[in-house]
Design an enzyme around this catalytic site. Structure first.
Site: not given
Ligand SMILES: NC(=O)c1ccc[n+]([C@@H]2O[C@H](COP(=O)([O-])OP(=O)(O)OC[C@H]3O[C@@H](n4cnc5c(N)ncnc54)[C@H](OP(=O)(O)O)[C@@H]3O)[C@@H](O)[C@H]2O)c1
Length: 254
Positions: A146, A159, A163
């Protein structure tokens, strides 16, 4: 030929957190580059939808529901993928959570909830998959870092710590597992439109402040990560390891 080096024909991948958001897009990106993909998260219904999209691209898809805070479920997930696909060439270690609160009000439960998936879950997924890759003679592990691997912002202390840890874990595993021909890199997304950033997107003032620093002046679309994921998963990146690839519309440059 160079474009052939980006192809993933015959490769088997795991994408965690693939039920929605960035993980879904990266899973589809790998499938578009011809990999077979196991999609992992807790919500089976959403995984089934993503698996159907992968199958629609002509690739094999495997749905493996698992809670990656549970080490038994991690090991069972990896064993199942190995049994079904016969190999594991790529891990996109992407499942993660965020919670927001003033640091002085954080509870141990809030801290542990984030660490259990963002860093502990990520490490033990990498460990379980690396054991298979070591037997096979190599592979590609791509963590999701991130902007918060490099900078700090208020209200997300756990968080940000997780990260930051992912950034260092990426480097540590890269130097340790290079001898097994396992490349370990991270994609560090900027601000992307997903459930995780929903509150930020709706907050007009904070959203405007963020966009003021994003050079390309738009939120990231999850599809914007496909190119980085395919690059780091493919032969094209064989000499790249321990790298955090920022995909952030120029935010870090500002
Ligand atoms: N969106 C951004 O701007 C952004 C920026 C930087 C980094 N990130 C990182 O990118 C990654 C994905 O984020 P996103 O934005 O796509 O978020 P999201 O839409 O909330 O997706 C998160 C995913 O993680 C899964 N998950 C959460 N807890 C889990 C567990 N205990 N076991 C298995 N799966 C689990 C969720 O599925 P279930 O709920 O079905 O388990 C979902 O598929 C994360 O690591 C986040 O920190 C995102």
């Amino acid at each position: 030929m160079i474009l052939d080096d980006f192809r993933l024909d015959g490769k088997a991948a795991i994408v965690t957190g693939a039920s929605r958001g960035l993980g879904r897009a990266m899973a589809l990106g790998l499938a578009e580059a011809s990999a077979d993909v196991a999609v992992v998260a807790r919500n089976k219904e959403l995984l089934d939808v993503v698996a159907a999209e992968i199958a629609g691209l002509g690739r094999r898809a495997l749905v493996v529901p698992a809670d990656l805070t549970n080490l038994d479920e991690i090991n069972a997930m990896v064993q199942r993928v190995k049994d079904e696909f016969g190999r594991i060439d790529i891990l996109i270690n992407n499942a993660g959570l965020i919670n927001r609160a003033p640091a002085e009000e954080y509870t141990p439960e809030m801290w542990d909830e984030i660490m259990a998936i963002n860093i502990r879950g990520a490490f033990f997924c990498a460990q379980a998959v690396a054991k298979v890759m070591i037997e096979q003679g190599g592979g590609k592990i791509i963590n999701t870092a991130s902007l918060l691997s490099a900078i700090g912002v208020p209200l997300i202390a756990a968080y940000t710590a997780s990260k930051g840890g992912i950034g260092q874990l990426t480097k540590s595993l890269a130097v340790e597992w290079a001898k097994y021909s396992i490349n370990v890199n991270a994609i560090a997304p900027g601000y992307f439109r997903t459930d995780v950033t929903e509150a930020l997107q709706k907050d007009k003032e904070r959203s405007a402040r963020i966009m003021a620093r994003v050079a390309v002046k738009r939120w990231g679309d999850p599809d914007d990560l496909k190119g980085a994921a395919v690059f780091l998963a493919s032969k094209a990146s064989d000499y790249v390891t321990g790298h955090l690839l920022f995909v952030d519309g120029g935010w870090m440059a500002g």
